[in-house]
Design an enzyme around this catalytic site. Structure first.
Site, PDB file in Angstrom:
ATOM      1  N   GLU A 166      31.347  34.905  34.240  1.00 48.90           N
ATOM      2  CA  GLU A 166      31.906  36.324  34.504  1.00 48.90           C
ATOM      3  C   GLU A 166      31.127  37.320  33.564  1.00 48.90           C
ATOM      4  O   GLU A 166      30.583  38.630  33.864  1.00 48.90           O
ATOM      5  CB  GLU A 166      33.244  36.308  34.333  1.00 48.90           C
ATOM      6  CG  GLU A 166      33.906  35.748  35.357  1.00 48.90           C
ATOM      7  CD  GLU A 166      35.487  35.258  35.143  1.00 48.90           C
ATOM      8  OE1 GLU A 166      36.198  35.716  35.625  1.00 48.90           O
ATOM      9  OE2 GLU A 166      35.339  34.401  33.935  1.00 48.90           O
ATOM     10  N   ARG A 186      36.219  42.894  30.689  1.00 51.56           N
ATOM     11  CA  ARG A 186      36.755  42.387  31.676  1.00 51.56           C
ATOM     12  C   ARG A 186      38.331  43.217  31.951  1.00 51.56           C
ATOM     13  O   ARG A 186      38.853  43.013  30.984  1.00 51.56           O
ATOM     14  CB  ARG A 186      36.884  41.189  31.918  1.00 51.56           C
ATOM     15  CG  ARG A 186      37.437  40.358  33.263  1.00 51.56           C
ATOM     16  CD  ARG A 186      37.872  38.968  32.932  1.00 51.56           C
ATOM     17  NE  ARG A 186      38.549  38.415  33.933  1.00 51.56           N
ATOM     18  CZ  ARG A 186      39.689  37.694  33.762  1.00 51.56           C
ATOM     19  NH1 ARG A 186      39.930  37.252  32.592  1.00 51.56           N
ATOM     20  NH2 ARG A 186      40.445  37.304  34.855  1.00 51.56           N
ATOM     21  N   ARG A 194      52.176  29.893  36.701  1.00 55.16           N
ATOM     22  CA  ARG A 194      52.562  30.828  37.918  1.00 55.16           C
ATOM     23  C   ARG A 194      52.637  30.016  39.223  1.00 55.16           C
ATOM     24  O   ARG A 194      52.244  29.147  39.700  1.00 55.16           O
ATOM     25  CB  ARG A 194      51.290  31.715  38.216  1.00 55.16           C
ATOM     26  CG  ARG A 194      51.344  32.939  37.148  1.00 55.16           C
ATOM     27  CD  ARG A 194      49.862  33.713  37.364  1.00 55.16           C
ATOM     28  NE  ARG A 194      49.008  33.404  36.416  1.00 55.16           N
ATOM     29  CZ  ARG A 194      47.791  33.907  36.444  1.00 55.16           C
ATOM     30  NH1 ARG A 194      47.376  35.101  37.268  1.00 55.16           N
ATOM     31  NH2 ARG A 194      46.841  33.429  35.573  1.00 55.16           N
ATOM     32  N   ASN A 244      36.720  39.776  26.760  1.00 54.19           N
ATOM     33  CA  ASN A 244      37.699  39.487  27.843  1.00 54.19           C
ATOM     34  C   ASN A 244      38.943  39.254  26.827  1.00 54.19           C
ATOM     35  O   ASN A 244      39.306  38.655  26.380  1.00 54.19           O
ATOM     36  CB  ASN A 244      37.471  38.265  28.391  1.00 54.19           C
ATOM     37  CG  ASN A 244      38.577  37.673  29.480  1.00 54.19           C
ATOM     38  OD1 ASN A 244      39.580  38.335  29.651  1.00 54.19           O
ATOM     39  ND2 ASN A 244      38.270  36.728  30.240  1.00 54.19           N
ATOM     40  N   HIS A 258      39.890  37.415  40.070  1.00 52.50           N
ATOM     41  CA  HIS A 258      38.721  36.705  39.772  1.00 52.50           C
ATOM     42  C   HIS A 258      37.565  37.119  40.678  1.00 52.50           C
ATOM     43  O   HIS A 258      36.671  36.374  40.646  1.00 52.50           O
ATOM     44  CB  HIS A 258      38.945  35.046  40.068  1.00 52.50           C
ATOM     45  CG  HIS A 258      40.267  34.686  39.458  1.00 52.50           C
ATOM     46  ND1 HIS A 258      41.202  34.040  39.907  1.00 52.50           N
ATOM     47  CD2 HIS A 258      40.488  34.631  38.032  1.00 52.50           C
ATOM     48  CE1 HIS A 258      42.277  33.568  38.967  1.00 52.50           C
ATOM     49  NE2 HIS A 258      41.833  34.065  37.960  1.00 52.50           N
TER      50      HIS A 258
END
Length: 401
Positions: A383, A90, A240, A8, A179
């Site tokens: 993940e 990813r 964010r 990742n 996600h």
């Protein structure tokens, strides 16, 4: 038995896990942090509780990959790099090109690069990782898994914006979400934990962390998503903004004498969210501590975060015509008992009751009471395991051709 490396790559970091498949056993995991920034550090956990930590200069992702692969051998996690038969990456944005994980080839690399403006903080870094590992592990079976792929099942009524339809036709402007690998994994885990087929459940999965998104999962498929064309929108996040009025951007650009949209987007991506409202920190743990000390802005910031999560949960319950389970995962979702408690207390009107002791203990599994009208679960996302499973699936398909 296969050893698979899952990568990742962030803009200034590289996370990894090395797994043995199909046993799904973890051999090592780690992080190369602050790549290209002063204070770079490598952290690796491996073996029987062993740890490697090193502060050193990591000027770019190629150096990070070189150091990681060197350390895998030097720490005897593997004796030969050829033991690693597959590498999974990813990738945040797959646009409309990728509806599932794919074997990496030149065409895939080209498309990931083409749509980098959909995830400018992520896709370029993801590509760096892909290219670096192709150099150092050229014989490994390389796979790209996309955060947006799971959301390709979202119906048009939920993914289209109320903008000129030509924008979608010509420029693929739509809600893509993010996600997806995490939402997919925990929805499957929730169904398994509840002992029911995922296709028979209406679930709301809350991936709450530095980046946060909420997903409605209906009939085992993504049905609606809080993040939009980019990972900027939706709930309040660490730095964010989440949802803002588009007209606000022009207004504030005028007030602040900003002439570049890139500068405004930098503010919304890096100086907003928990950090922007609180003026203290982008980390929920810091805000909870500040609140204990009486900091009102910290308290307000937490309340805004909770309110936005509640808002999306309510919206998705209405859209799906009910809900069977609500799942909390990721950094805040898994580890912040106080935040989960505040959200769950606000859901009491639904008949949600939760076990205070299980919630306080970050219990893995169902944390709702037996009489709760809606099941509530706290589940650890994985993940990397989802990506490893995709590598095995695609590798088997390629071998059977």
């Amino acid at each position: 038995m296969e050893k698979l490396l899952v990568i990742n790559s962030g803009s200034s970091s590289l996370k990894f896990k090395l797994l043995v498949m199909p046993e799904e056993k973890e051999l090592a995991d780690g992080l190369v942090d602050r790549i290209g920034i002063n204070g770079s550090q490598i952290n690796i956990k491996y073996g029987d509780g062993q740890k490697f930590v090193s502060d050193e200069e990591i000027k770019d992702h190629q150096v990070a990959v070189d150091r990681l692969t060197f350390l895998l051998k030097d720490l005897h996690i593997v004796e030969d790099l050829n033991e690693i038969t597959g590498v999974g990456h990813r990738v945040v944005a797959g646009g409309e090109y990728f509806k599932h994980s794919v074997v990496v080839d030149d065409e895939v690399i080209k498309h990931i690069d083409e749509i980098s403006d959909m995830a400018p903080l992520h896709n370029p870094a993801n590509l760096m990782g892909i290219k670096a590992f192709k150099e150092i592990l050229p014989n490994a079976f390389a796979v790209a898994s996309f955060d947006t792929a799971f959301h390709q099942t979202v119906p048009a009524v939920n993914y289209l914006y109320s903008t000129p339809y030509e924008w979608y036709e010509k420029y693929s402007v739509r809600r893509y979400g993010a996600h997806g690998i995490s939402h997919h994994y925990v929805s499957q885990q929730a169904a398994e934990t509840l002992g029911k087929p995922v296709e028979d459940l209406k679930l709301i999965t809350c991936h709450l962390g530095a980046g946060s998104s909420i997903c409605a999962v209906k009939d085992g498929k993504s049905f609606d998503i809080s993040m939009g064309f980019t990972p900027l929108t939706g709930v309040t996040m660490a730095t964010r903004s989440g949802d803002v009025d588009a007209a606000l951007l022009g207004y504030m650009m005028d007030k602040l004498n900003i002439t570049s949209m890139d500068e405004m987007l930098d503010i919304l991506n890096h100086k907003s969210g928990l950090l922007g409202v609180s003026g203290i920190s982008s980390d929920m743990r810091d805000l909870l501590e500040a609140e204990k000390e009486g900091n009102e802005r910290a308290s307000l910031t937490i309340d805004i975060f909770v309110k936005n999560v509640i808002k999306y949960i309510g919206e998705y319950i209405a859209e799906m015509g009910g809900v069977d389970g609500i799942v909390f995962t990721a950094g805040i979702g898994e580890n912040s008992m106080p935040v989960r408690k505040r959200i769950l207390e606000r859901l009491a009107y639904l008949g949600v009751t939760f076990d205070e002791e299980k919630n306080a203990a970050n219990y893995e599994g169902v944390i709702s009471q037996p009489d709760s009208k809606v099941a509530v679960l706290r589940l650890s996302t994985n993940e990397e395991l989802m990506i490893a499973r995709d590598i095995m699936k695609l590798k088997a398909e390629a071998e059977n051709k």
